[in-house]
Enzyme design. Structure first.
Site, PDB file in Angstrom:
ATOM      1  N   ARG A  72      13.852   3.881  11.926  1.00  9.92           N
ATOM      2  CA  ARG A  72      12.653   4.711  12.008  1.00  9.92           C
ATOM      3  C   ARG A  72      11.857   4.436  13.297  1.00  9.92           C
ATOM      4  O   ARG A  72      12.408   3.933  14.264  1.00  9.92           O
ATOM      5  CB  ARG A  72      11.829   4.503  10.734  1.00  9.92           C
ATOM      6  N   ARG A  99       5.213  10.973  -2.511  1.00 13.56           N
ATOM      7  CA  ARG A  99       4.996  10.644  -1.111  1.00 13.56           C
ATOM      8  C   ARG A  99       6.291  10.799  -0.304  1.00 13.56           C
ATOM      9  O   ARG A  99       7.267  10.100  -0.579  1.00 13.56           O
ATOM     10  CB  ARG A  99       4.535   9.189  -1.056  1.00 13.56           C
ATOM     11  N   PRO A 134       0.795  -1.226   0.000  1.00 12.68           N
ATOM     12  CA  PRO A 134       0.000   0.000   0.000  1.00 12.68           C
ATOM     13  C   PRO A 134       0.834   1.286   0.000  1.00 12.68           C
ATOM     14  O   PRO A 134       1.900   1.345   0.616  1.00 12.68           O
ATOM     15  CB  PRO A 134      -0.819  -0.097   1.288  1.00 12.68           C
ATOM     16  N   ASN A 135       0.305   2.254  -0.721  1.00 16.55           N
ATOM     17  CA  ASN A 135       0.847   3.623  -0.825  1.00 16.55           C
ATOM     18  C   ASN A 135       2.109   3.714  -1.680  1.00 16.55           C
ATOM     19  O   ASN A 135       2.580   4.820  -1.937  1.00 16.55           O
ATOM     20  CB  ASN A 135       1.105   4.231   0.571  1.00 16.55           C
ATOM     21  N   TYR A 169      11.356   8.453   1.067  1.00 16.64           N
ATOM     22  CA  TYR A 169      11.261   7.390   0.067  1.00 16.64           C
ATOM     23  C   TYR A 169      11.916   7.717  -1.272  1.00 16.64           C
ATOM     24  O   TYR A 169      11.958   6.870  -2.163  1.00 16.64           O
ATOM     25  CB  TYR A 169       9.786   7.017  -0.151  1.00 16.64           C
ATOM     26  N   ALA A 189       3.346  -0.932   4.625  1.00 16.09           N
ATOM     27  CA  ALA A 189       2.831  -0.928   6.008  1.00 16.09           C
ATOM     28  C   ALA A 189       2.406  -2.314   6.475  1.00 16.09           C
ATOM     29  O   ALA A 189       2.433  -2.614   7.676  1.00 16.09           O
ATOM     30  CB  ALA A 189       1.666   0.049   6.126  1.00 16.09           C
ATOM     31  N   HIS A 248      12.788  -2.874   1.450  1.00 15.33           N
ATOM     32  CA  HIS A 248      12.234  -1.580   1.870  1.00 15.33           C
ATOM     33  C   HIS A 248      13.116  -0.476   1.327  1.00 15.33           C
ATOM     34  O   HIS A 248      14.354  -0.600   1.339  1.00 15.33           O
ATOM     35  CB  HIS A 248      12.184  -1.476   3.394  1.00 15.33           C
ATOM     36  N   GLU A 299      12.505  -9.729   1.144  1.00 12.62           N
ATOM     37  CA  GLU A 299      11.751  -8.560   1.603  1.00 12.62           C
ATOM     38  C   GLU A 299      12.594  -7.312   1.354  1.00 12.62           C
ATOM     39  O   GLU A 299      13.774  -7.294   1.727  1.00 12.62           O
ATOM     40  CB  GLU A 299      11.463  -8.734   3.103  1.00 12.62           C
ATOM     41  N   ASN A 355       7.893  -5.789  -1.318  1.00 18.66           N
ATOM     42  CA  ASN A 355       7.904  -4.677  -0.372  1.00 18.66           C
ATOM     43  C   ASN A 355       6.476  -4.605   0.168  1.00 18.66           C
ATOM     44  O   ASN A 355       5.600  -4.029  -0.469  1.00 18.66           O
ATOM     45  CB  ASN A 355       8.287  -3.363  -1.049  1.00 18.66           C
TER      46      ASN A 355
HETATM   47  C1  DQA Z   1       8.378   0.837   3.493  1.00 13.86           C
HETATM   48  C2  DQA Z   1       8.549   1.021   5.005  1.00 13.86           C
HETATM   49  C3  DQA Z   1       7.221   0.824   5.725  1.00 13.86           C
HETATM   50  O1  DQA Z   1       7.389   1.013   7.132  1.00 13.86           O
HETATM   51  C4  DQA Z   1       6.196   1.821   5.240  1.00 13.86           C
HETATM   52  O2  DQA Z   1       4.953   1.582   5.837  1.00 13.86           O
HETATM   53  C5  DQA Z   1       6.078   1.863   3.758  1.00 13.86           C
HETATM   54  C6  DQA Z   1       7.278   1.715   2.933  1.00 13.86           C
HETATM   55  C7  DQA Z   1       9.675   1.167   2.732  1.00 13.86           C
HETATM   56  O3  DQA Z   1       9.779   0.746   1.579  1.00 13.86           O
HETATM   57  O4  DQA Z   1      10.546   1.865   3.261  1.00 13.86           O
HETATM   58  O5  DQA Z   1       5.009   2.112   3.221  1.00 13.86           O
HETATM   59  O6  DQA Z   1       8.074  -0.537   3.236  1.00 13.86           O
END
Ligand code: DQA
Length: 155
Positions: free
Chosen positions: A104, A15, A7-8, A20, A74, A97, A95, A71
């Site tokens: 963080r 964003r 998501p997002n 990011y 959240a 990120h 995985e 990825n």
């Molecule tokens: C994320 C890190 C997560 O904590 C966050 O909720 C994201 C992006 C990253 O790629 O840094 O949406 O997965």
């Protein structure tokens, strides 16, 4: 390889660019495609803001893909369902990120996915995907470092 974005991540570029980066998801997908070609593998990318859609995509990967680059965004920190889906299909998963989740907020330090993943790459911005793809393909191919590979002369 199946590449899943949670998501997002469709908002990348706009964003929180300080966290990011400024690269868009479309640019990341094109980079993954290019990198996959250099590794002689195929990569299909899919993004969803919905947990169930990601679970469906993981289930449908069964028998269709050799590895998963994910990825979970959240859902990393909340989703037992995504973890169980990956464990169920028994697909090697890496995985990734963009941000370093361990630097963080404390709620981002825990990943439900990490214990069932081959490994986690975190903190290299868009380049985490490139590193993750290389790591996944390397894992699948089970290669030893080139200078340690056995050749007829060395046996
Ligand atoms: C994320 C890190 C997560 O904590 C966050 O909720 C994201 C992006 C990253 O790629 O840094 O949406 O997965």
């Amino acid at each position: 390889m199946l590449v899943l974005h949670g998501p997002n991540l469709n908002l990348l570029g706009q964003r929180e660019p300080g966290v990011y980066g400024s690269v868009t998801l479309d640019e990341i997908d094109r980079l993954i495609d290019r990198e996959a070609r250099t590794l002689h593998v195929k990569a299909s990318c899919f993004q969803s803001n919905h947990e169930g859609a990601l679970v469906d995509a993981i289930q449908q990967a069964w028998g269709q893909y050799n590895g998963l680059l994910i990825n979970p965004a959240a859902y990393t920190h909340t989703s037992v369902a995504i973890r169980d889906a990956i464990a169920a299909v028994d697909l090697p998963a890496v995985e990734v990120h963009l941000s370093n989740i361990h630097q963080r907020e404390p709620f981002r330090h825990h990943s439900y996915i990490a214990p069932i993943a081959v490994g986690q790459i975190s903190g290299f911005g868009y380049y985490s995907y490139v590193l993750g793809l290389h790591a996944l393909v390397h894992h699948l191919r089970g290669r030893r470092p080139p200078h340690l590979q056995e050749s007829p002369e060395s046996i």
